[in-house]
Design a protein around this motif. Sequence first.
Motif, short mmCIF file in Angstrom:
data_model
loop_
_atom_site.label_atom_id
_atom_site.label_comp_id
_atom_site.label_asym_id
_atom_site.label_seq_id
_atom_site.Cartn_x
_atom_site.Cartn_y
_atom_site.Cartn_z
N THR A 95 49.72 -8.83 91.54
CA THR A 95 50.60 -9.54 92.46
C THR A 95 49.94 -10.82 92.95
N HIS A 96 50.79 -11.83 93.13
CA HIS A 96 50.33 -13.08 93.75
C HIS A 96 50.92 -13.21 95.15
N GLU A 97 51.63 -12.19 95.60
CA GLU A 97 52.30 -12.27 96.89
C GLU A 97 51.28 -12.38 98.02
N SER A 98 51.74 -12.96 99.14
CA SER A 98 50.83 -12.99 100.27
C SER A 98 51.57 -12.77 101.60
N GLY A 99 52.77 -12.25 101.55
CA GLY A 99 53.46 -11.93 102.80
C GLY A 99 52.95 -10.62 103.38
N LYS A 100 53.03 -10.50 104.71
CA LYS A 100 52.56 -9.28 105.38
C LYS A 100 53.24 -8.04 104.81
N LYS A 101 54.56 -8.12 104.69
CA LYS A 101 55.33 -6.96 104.24
C LYS A 101 54.92 -6.57 102.81
N GLU A 102 54.81 -7.56 101.96
CA GLU A 102 54.44 -7.29 100.56
C GLU A 102 53.03 -6.67 100.48
N ILE A 103 52.14 -7.19 101.30
CA ILE A 103 50.77 -6.68 101.25
C ILE A 103 50.72 -5.25 101.77
N GLU A 104 51.48 -4.99 102.83
CA GLU A 104 51.42 -3.65 103.43
C GLU A 104 52.07 -2.59 102.56
N ALA A 105 52.81 -3.01 101.55
CA ALA A 105 53.42 -2.05 100.63
C ALA A 105 52.39 -1.36 99.75
N PHE A 106 51.19 -1.94 99.69
CA PHE A 106 50.15 -1.34 98.85
C PHE A 106 49.18 -0.50 99.69
N LEU A 147 43.02 -10.16 103.44
CA LEU A 147 41.94 -9.60 104.25
C LEU A 147 42.49 -9.07 105.58
N THR A 148 43.52 -9.71 106.08
CA THR A 148 44.08 -9.30 107.37
C THR A 148 44.99 -8.07 107.25
N TYR A 149 45.92 -8.12 106.31
CA TYR A 149 46.95 -7.06 106.25
C TYR A 149 46.65 -5.97 105.24
N GLY A 150 45.74 -6.27 104.30
CA GLY A 150 45.47 -5.27 103.26
C GLY A 150 44.74 -4.06 103.81
N LYS A 151 45.09 -2.88 103.30
CA LYS A 151 44.35 -1.68 103.66
C LYS A 151 43.32 -1.48 102.55
N ASN A 152 42.12 -1.22 102.89
CA ASN A 152 41.12 -0.89 101.88
C ASN A 152 41.05 -1.94 100.76
N VAL A 153 40.47 -3.07 101.12
CA VAL A 153 40.41 -4.18 100.17
C VAL A 153 39.04 -4.25 99.49
N HIS A 154 39.06 -4.32 98.17
CA HIS A 154 37.83 -4.45 97.38
C HIS A 154 37.81 -5.87 96.82
N VAL A 155 36.89 -6.70 97.31
CA VAL A 155 36.87 -8.10 96.88
C VAL A 155 36.02 -8.26 95.62
#
Length: 546
Positions: A381-392, A450-458
């Motif tokens: 995904t290239h999305e960066s909206g809060k809602k889209e990010i929180e779906a993962f 970084l803000t909205y993602g849960k459990n982010v692996h960079v």
Amino acid sequence: FSPERPLLRIQRYFCRKPVRFFSLILLYLTAGSLVFLHSGFVGDSGPRARGGRDSVVASEAGGRASSSDTRGLGIMSRVFKETRRTGRRFGPRWMRKRRNAKDVDDGRAKYIGCYVDDTQKRALRGVSFFDYKKMTVFRCQDNCAERGYMYAGLEFGAECFCGHKIQAPNASESECNMECKGERSNTCGGANRLSIYRLELSQESARRYGSAIFKGCFHRPDNVTAALPFSAVIQNMSVDKCVDMCTEREKSLAALAGERCYCGFPTPLFSLHELEDEDMCLYRCPGEEFESCGNDNFFVVYQTQVQDNRCMDRRFLSARTKQLVALASFPGAGNTWARHLIELATGFYTGSYYFDGSLYNKGFKGERDHWRSGRTICIKTHESGKKEIEAFDSSILMIRNPYKALMAEFNRKYGGHVGFASQAHWKGKEWPEFVKNYAPWWASHTLDWLTYGKNVHVVHFEELKRDLFSHLKGMVQFLGLKVSEDRLLCVEGQKDGNFKRSGLRKLEYDPYTPDMRANIDELIRTVDSALKKRNMSGVPAEYMPR
Ligand SMILES: *[C@@H]1O[C@H](CO)[C@@H](O)[C@H](O)[C@H]1NC(C)=O
Ligand SMILES: *[C@@H]1O[C@H](CO)[C@@H](O)[C@H](O)[C@H]1NC(C)=O
Ligand SMILES: *[C@@H]1O[C@H](CO)[C@@H](O)[C@H](O)[C@H]1NC(C)=O
Ligand SMILES: *[C@@H]1O[C@H](CO)[C@@H](O)[C@H](O)[C@H]1NC(C)=O
């Protein structure tokens, strides 16, 4: 003369060898610009791919009178003939001539001098092409580099020759005195004189010698019979003979140890991770004066055309997962490449938030699934909206140097997945407009994940490239799967020759203005401190403003 005939002849020839005809064509004619992901791809789209290739060849042959298919195929068969005859016969770096002629080193190619040429005995015996209207030094270098040649030479202001070695004496500089037809300011050889450049293939484009890829000089493995199970003493040993033997045995590695040739695959016993100084391998081959064959303790290793099948199988997850893992990146940050690596390393298809038919056709079978299908191991995904990010539920966040990502995305936007934007686009109003819109998005994309993602692996694209094995291993572990080292080593052998644009095809100037740079540097600092605030390592040092 039927244009089909040479093609069939070549095909028949290569059918006898355990190498794939199509892989070879793809390798030579497109040098890393077409994708062959797995055997399914070849079967799926063989005929269509062939049509595409013909047009590629024809257009490259263009310029000199007609660019008919016949001529295109003529060139193609010549590529093959040349490769068979002289292709592999060139040793690694230490064999190259070192001259310090007029240094015109732009990081891409180095001018090494004016050389004698002879129409009966060419100095450069690889592929050649002519353009009596628009030949430029760059075009010649680029065409030779794309085919993996070491040298590019220009003659008569209009002719371009490629070769793996120079087979003629040098001449006086003053004899290279013709300007290029396509650029008045540059010299393109002379009458029977070649201006020769040595191509500095960027690190990412493999050093190729004919069909084999040079991997380096390595210490003998502790248990050589376990590490490289097939071996034989070869009379008049040469790179060619060893590579041929291992190809016939269907092994992807050919290791030369003096008179003995070993064949096998990279495994933890012989991982090719500890490169030795090439000087350690500097022992002349018994059968070939200009090649190095190593010795009992230091092996010269080549990768053959044989496909390593240990990482080729892929399937969908058998039990649908509820956990949705994003593979999030800004466009142009290597998402497709990462998917390719993840699929090979895990054996599972990746999905996408979007649908791209061309990726599906190239073997990304997960592309057609709905992103929530639960059958894929992670979802692009290239999305960066809060809602889209929180779906993962979790995400791998790929970050790439914005200077590189912006240019890659601009090329993609205006030139397709493996194409290039034209000069007109770079110099026109498109580029500044693009940078203005996309640069801030590069930063906000990362900050949002970084803000909205849960459990982010960079994962930093540049670090993945530098150390594929350990970063890919980290990704596999993050995805909750058991790591297979054999599989990772297999992926390492197949990272070349996929989505990358030709190593040489670079802009001839810096497209970023000081204003753009000031702006982008500030964005990099913002992302860097956001990462550090989360206790992650910041962006790789090379991003940062000098
Ligand atoms: C060939 O190159 C050498 C070394 O650069 C130079 O000394 C010599 O003059 C050159 N030969 C000719 C014919 O110019
Ligand atoms: C090398 O490996 C083979 C096969 O795994 C094994 O049979 C042999 O004992 C090993 N040799 C040494 C010296 O460890
Ligand atoms: C090896 O080279 C020698 C000398 O060039 C030649 O006489 C001999 O036939 C070659 N042997 C093989 C197997 O090629
Ligand atoms: C960040 O790392 C440091 C040292 O590695 C540790 O002391 C600190 O607790 C960490 N902070 C957070 C928020 O994880």
